[in-house]
Design a protein around this motif. Sequence first.
Motif, mmCIF file in Angstrom:
data_model
loop_
_atom_site.group_PDB
_atom_site.id
_atom_site.type_symbol
_atom_site.label_atom_id
_atom_site.label_comp_id
_atom_site.label_asym_id
_atom_site.label_seq_id
_atom_site.Cartn_x
_atom_site.Cartn_y
_atom_site.Cartn_z
ATOM 1 N N ALA A 36 4.518 13.587 -1.910
ATOM 2 C CA ALA A 36 4.733 11.972 -1.710
ATOM 3 C C ALA A 36 3.634 11.118 -1.193
ATOM 4 N N VAL A 37 3.006 11.836 -0.044
ATOM 5 C CA VAL A 37 1.999 11.022 0.332
ATOM 6 C C VAL A 37 0.954 10.661 -0.573
ATOM 7 N N GLU A 38 0.456 11.465 -1.326
ATOM 8 C CA GLU A 38 -0.290 11.331 -2.669
ATOM 9 C C GLU A 38 0.060 10.154 -3.515
ATOM 10 N N MET A 39 1.419 10.129 -3.934
ATOM 11 C CA MET A 39 1.750 9.136 -4.673
ATOM 12 C C MET A 39 1.930 7.674 -4.034
ATOM 13 N N ALA A 40 2.595 7.671 -2.804
ATOM 14 C CA ALA A 40 2.611 6.451 -1.931
ATOM 15 C C ALA A 40 1.457 5.779 -1.759
ATOM 16 N N ALA A 41 0.344 6.898 -1.026
ATOM 17 C CA ALA A 41 -0.905 6.508 -0.758
ATOM 18 C C ALA A 41 -1.075 5.586 0.605
ATOM 19 N N ARG A 120 12.582 -15.201 -4.073
ATOM 20 C CA ARG A 120 11.773 -14.903 -5.320
ATOM 21 C C ARG A 120 10.748 -16.073 -5.017
ATOM 22 N N PRO A 121 9.521 -15.742 -5.663
ATOM 23 C CA PRO A 121 9.175 -14.497 -6.244
ATOM 24 C C PRO A 121 8.963 -13.314 -5.055
ATOM 25 N N ILE A 122 9.209 -12.113 -5.571
ATOM 26 C CA ILE A 122 8.897 -10.968 -4.858
ATOM 27 C C ILE A 122 7.823 -10.091 -5.440
ATOM 28 N N PHE A 123 7.269 -9.477 -4.481
ATOM 29 C CA PHE A 123 6.152 -8.599 -4.861
ATOM 30 C C PHE A 123 6.502 -7.119 -4.686
ATOM 31 N N ALA A 124 5.506 -6.318 -5.536
ATOM 32 C CA ALA A 124 5.433 -4.899 -5.041
ATOM 33 C C ALA A 124 4.107 -4.462 -5.294
ATOM 34 N N ARG A 125 3.666 -3.278 -4.676
ATOM 35 C CA ARG A 125 2.235 -2.784 -5.021
ATOM 36 C C ARG A 125 2.432 -1.236 -5.239
ATOM 37 N N VAL A 126 1.682 -0.822 -6.210
ATOM 38 C CA VAL A 126 1.632 0.642 -6.553
ATOM 39 C C VAL A 126 0.379 1.163 -6.590
ATOM 40 N N ALA A 127 0.101 2.384 -5.899
ATOM 41 C CA ALA A 127 -1.246 3.229 -6.458
ATOM 42 C C ALA A 127 -1.087 3.402 -7.903
ATOM 43 N N GLU A 128 -2.507 3.170 -8.317
ATOM 44 C CA GLU A 128 -2.626 3.267 -9.669
ATOM 45 C C GLU A 128 -2.241 4.435 -10.475
ATOM 46 N N HIS A 129 -2.123 5.611 -9.599
ATOM 47 C CA HIS A 129 -1.713 6.857 -10.173
ATOM 48 C C HIS A 129 -0.003 7.232 -9.864
ATOM 49 N N ASN A 130 0.220 6.309 -9.512
ATOM 50 C CA ASN A 130 1.882 6.402 -9.186
ATOM 51 C C ASN A 130 2.791 5.979 -10.391
ATOM 52 N N LEU A 131 2.675 6.373 -11.520
ATOM 53 C CA LEU A 131 3.243 6.043 -12.623
ATOM 54 C C LEU A 131 4.760 5.813 -12.790
ATOM 55 N N GLY A 132 5.394 6.872 -11.707
ATOM 56 C CA GLY A 132 6.980 6.626 -11.677
ATOM 57 C C GLY A 132 7.584 5.407 -10.927
ATOM 58 N N SER A 133 6.625 4.897 -10.164
ATOM 59 C CA SER A 133 7.044 3.660 -9.337
ATOM 60 C C SER A 133 6.656 2.649 -10.327
ATOM 61 N N GLY A 154 -3.100 7.029 4.066
ATOM 62 C CA GLY A 154 -2.592 8.353 3.904
ATOM 63 C C GLY A 154 -3.398 9.470 3.045
ATOM 64 N N LEU A 155 -4.234 8.764 2.248
ATOM 65 C CA LEU A 155 -5.152 9.414 1.462
ATOM 66 C C LEU A 155 -6.660 9.623 2.026
ATOM 67 N N GLY A 156 -7.001 8.362 2.876
ATOM 68 C CA GLY A 156 -8.213 8.326 3.822
ATOM 69 C C GLY A 156 -9.535 7.891 2.704
ATOM 70 N N ARG A 157 -8.980 7.276 1.674
ATOM 71 C CA ARG A 157 -9.905 6.838 0.470
ATOM 72 C C ARG A 157 -9.531 5.567 0.003
ATOM 73 N N ASP A 158 -10.519 4.673 -0.695
ATOM 74 C CA ASP A 158 -9.916 3.693 -1.560
ATOM 75 C C ASP A 158 -9.345 3.945 -2.716
ATOM 76 N N VAL A 159 -8.264 3.135 -3.040
ATOM 77 C CA VAL A 159 -7.210 3.473 -4.296
ATOM 78 C C VAL A 159 -7.079 2.053 -4.835
ATOM 79 N N ILE A 160 -7.104 2.216 -6.104
ATOM 80 C CA ILE A 160 -6.803 1.015 -7.014
ATOM 81 C C ILE A 160 -5.217 1.093 -6.979
ATOM 82 N N GLU A 161 -4.887 -0.368 -6.456
ATOM 83 C CA GLU A 161 -3.369 -0.805 -5.988
ATOM 84 C C GLU A 161 -2.863 -1.913 -7.405
#
Length: 168
Positions: A36-41, A120-133, A154-161
């Motif tokens: 879960a931490v990996e997915m949420a990031a 509205r508008p309302i936004f959301a952010r998702v880590a690139e690897h979180n395909l389910g979200s 949570g991952l201790g690194r840069d992630v594309i969001e």
Amino acid sequence: MGVSTHIYADRMKITLRDLDDAELDRLFDWEQDPAAVEMAAFTRAHPSDREAFDAHYERIRNDPSVFLRAIDDGNGLVGTIGSFTIDGDREVTYWVNPIRWGEGLASAALRVFLTQETVRPIFARVAEHNLGSARVLAHAGFLEIGCETSYADGLGRDVIEHIYRLPR
């Protein structure tokens, strides 16, 4: 607060309600799950730090600009969903018990939540690897509007969001 709304999806009843203090232990366990931490990031830097968890939930539960709801499937807590304002934009966030992923809970909860959170508008952010979200957001009508690289504690690194927006 206190008002619950429900939706039936594939014989599943989803209720959004206030989060009970007694449910925080379950949330703490779920928010430490490595998958879960990996997915949420974008979680706390140390998911096993109970003091940080308690401080976070105390802060958001006492912030009138945060709209936090428990997701209940009729048998109890299965996750949380909420909205908050950051840099002037309203954003939605959700967390589902990892052993319940893939059951449509996040999609059903988001449909209900968007009837309660009307900014509205309302936004959301998702880590690139979180395909389910990403699928949950697309199913609800969110459109991807861009991406950026951000540091994920949570991952201790840069992630594309990927950044999503619900215009209506």
